[in-house]
Design an enzyme around this catalytic site. Structure first.
Site, PDB file in Angstrom:
ATOM      1  N   HIS A 167      44.222  45.061  32.988  1.00  0.00           N
ATOM      2  CA  HIS A 167      43.510  46.049  32.266  1.00  0.00           C
ATOM      3  C   HIS A 167      44.349  47.131  31.944  1.00  0.00           C
ATOM      4  O   HIS A 167      44.758  47.626  30.644  1.00  0.00           O
ATOM      5  CB  HIS A 167      42.441  46.530  32.894  1.00  0.00           C
ATOM      6  CG  HIS A 167      41.246  45.558  33.262  1.00  0.00           C
ATOM      7  ND1 HIS A 167      40.693  44.717  32.429  1.00  0.00           N
ATOM      8  CD2 HIS A 167      40.946  45.068  34.527  1.00  0.00           C
ATOM      9  CE1 HIS A 167      40.093  43.716  32.995  1.00  0.00           C
ATOM     10  NE2 HIS A 167      40.108  43.756  34.393  1.00  0.00           N
ATOM     11  N   ASP A 182      39.401  36.863  31.989  1.00  0.00           N
ATOM     12  CA  ASP A 182      38.782  37.581  33.086  1.00  0.00           C
ATOM     13  C   ASP A 182      37.305  37.216  33.485  1.00  0.00           C
ATOM     14  O   ASP A 182      37.340  36.261  34.472  1.00  0.00           O
ATOM     15  CB  ASP A 182      38.613  39.034  32.773  1.00  0.00           C
ATOM     16  CG  ASP A 182      38.470  40.033  33.800  1.00  0.00           C
ATOM     17  OD1 ASP A 182      38.343  39.720  35.036  1.00  0.00           O
ATOM     18  OD2 ASP A 182      38.195  41.146  33.668  1.00  0.00           O
TER      19      ASP A 182
HETATM   20 ZN    ZN Z   1      39.484  40.750  36.900  1.00  0.00          ZN
END
Ligand code: ZN
Length: 449
Positions: free
Chosen positions: A268, A319
């Site tokens: 991220h 993800d």
């Molecule tokens: Zn993750």
């Protein structure tokens, strides 16, 4: 020995025409541009390198489309996480394997040739250890074996609920280890992947909430050959909690207190100051971006132009696995930047088109993040993808990638991993069998919720 012939092939030196790719024992033996196809060669219009999917939580594939109903209050990452915890508590080892197998078929059919499985659901429903502490790691490895996808397994170390080493919550009981039990888990994970081709095992301290800096340093002394991944700076609240704990922002803190370098991947890295963005790029840390999930969860925007300007390496991951697509992740990454900067073609560097830049950077950075190699050139693993134009429109060179990512004009046709052809005409041969098992698991899981 076998050879595949491509009319247009993306090599590390750029696009080449009429290329014979000779494969031997899972690796590319030679790449011969401007040649003619041999009698037995398989022929394709376009061949590009396989893409790494650097960040996956396989079990979350089962939650796709089930968290889109508004709750009583305002919905955000943290209310989503409560739902995800409840869901995580219900899985059996068989169900994990079934869901991961379905997911890996979908990844292969999308053109992902390798996955970084950030695996944190370790223990039984009560939080007790299975007879084999790495039972679930073995199930992930079995799914990779059944489908053929390349695997970099990243067992997750998770010990706390908040900065400063606070005790974990009840809903986190299936994730929790101390350094000793994690050492055993890591050893089990290494055994589980032993028979897979080109597998790697790294480590993943879950986040600075779940692992203290002292624990991260201890983890680095364990025996593993792969990379180090960590979730970081995904949410504003996480940045605030970090400042309250140490006076520093998460990325600032980790860069100052660890040896983070090109062996590391920060997942991220959304909420960063300019100094953090430049610092991370200069240290060689790969950014593991998850554009579709970050949009789905309302996380925020990565500072892509500044990071790339300072030589930063980017990669993409699916993800939460709400959608699986190489072109979809890359498109979302560019589209996350356009409204932010009120500009077009934000991620386009070195005279390349936007599609080409996105693809090159994510393929190279992704391989690095998973301790693997990428590129259609002699000596590299034979991991590549053939694209089929939807119309015979004569797209050339970078137009091919732009058209795939932004024009929906290309479909994934063949996918090879380690020289084995795993997808033909866009379909994995086990998709019906694996899909049927997945459907059965979903029925069982939904009946509990
Ligand atoms: Zn993750």
């Amino acid at each position: 020995m076998m050879a595949i012939f491509g009319e247009q092939v993306l090599t590390p030196d750029g696009w080449a025409e009429n290329v014979r790719i000779v494969v031997d024992a899972g690796r590319i033996a030679s790449v011969e541009p401007n040649s003619t196809a041999g009698a037995g060669d398989e022929r394709h219009a376009i061949i590009v390198p396989g893409m790494a999917n650097v960040h996956s939580h396989a079990f979350q594939r089962a939650m796709a489309g089930l968290t889109e109903m508004p709750g009583p209050g305002s919905d955000n990452f943290w209310s989503w996480r409560d739902l995800m915890y409840r869901f995580a508590l219900s899985f059996s080892p068989d169900q994990i394997e079934a869901v991961a197998s379905q997911l890996y078929v979908e990844m292969l059919e999308a053109g992902f040739t390798r996955v970084g499985e950030f695996h944190y659901l370790h223990h039984d429903k009560n939080g007790g250890h299975y007879a084999d502490i790495a039972e679930h790691s073995a199930r992930i490895a079995a799914a990779a074996h059944a489908t053929g996808i390349g695997l970099t397994l990243l067992p997750v170390f998770y010990a706390h609920s908040q900065f400063g080493g606070q005790a974990p919550g009840e809903g986190q009981r299936r994730f929790i280890n101390d350094i000793d039990s994690f050492g055993r888990l890591l050893e089990g994970a290494r055994k589980a992947v032993q028979t897979l081709n080109q597998s790697k095992v790294g480590i993943a301290p879950h986040s600075l909430r779940a692992a203290t800096i002292e624990e991260i340093r201890e983890l680095q002394r364990l025996d593993f050959d792969g990379p180090i991944h960590i979730h970081i700076a995904e949410q504003v609240k996480e940045v605030e909690d970090s400042i309250a704990f140490s006076g520093q922002r998460p990325v600032e803190y980790l860069l100052a207190n660890s040896d983070a370098d090109s062996r590391w991947c920060f997942i991220h890295a959304t909420h960063m100051t300019d100094a953090e963005t430049i610092g991370m790029a200069k240290r060689g840390v790969v950014a593991g971006l998850c554009p579709i999930t970050e949009a789905n969860l309302g996380d925020g925007f990565f500072q892509a132009p500044l990071f790339l300007e300072h030589g930063g390496a980017i990669s993409v991951g699916s993800d939460s696995n709400v959608q699986i697509g190489v072109s979809d992740e890359l498109r979302q990454l560019e589209y996350s930047q356009r409204p932010l900067h009120r500009a077009r073609n934000v991620i386009a560097t070195h005279g390349r088109s936007t599609g080409r830049t996105l693809f090159d950077e994510a393929a190279t950075g992704g391989a690095k993040a998973l301790s693997h190699e990428s590129g259609i050139t002699a000596g590299k693993p034979a991991d590549f993808v053939s694209l089929k134009p939807v119309f015979d429109a004569g797209y050339k060179a970078d137009q091919v990638l732009d058209n795939w990512i932004f024009g929906e004009g290309m479909s994934v046709d063949g996918v090879w991993v380690h020289g084995r052809k795993l997808v033909s005409e866009g379909r994995h041969p086990a998709r019906e069998r694996i899909g049927e098992r997945f459907g059965g698991v979903m029925k069982a899981l939904l009946s509990q919720h």
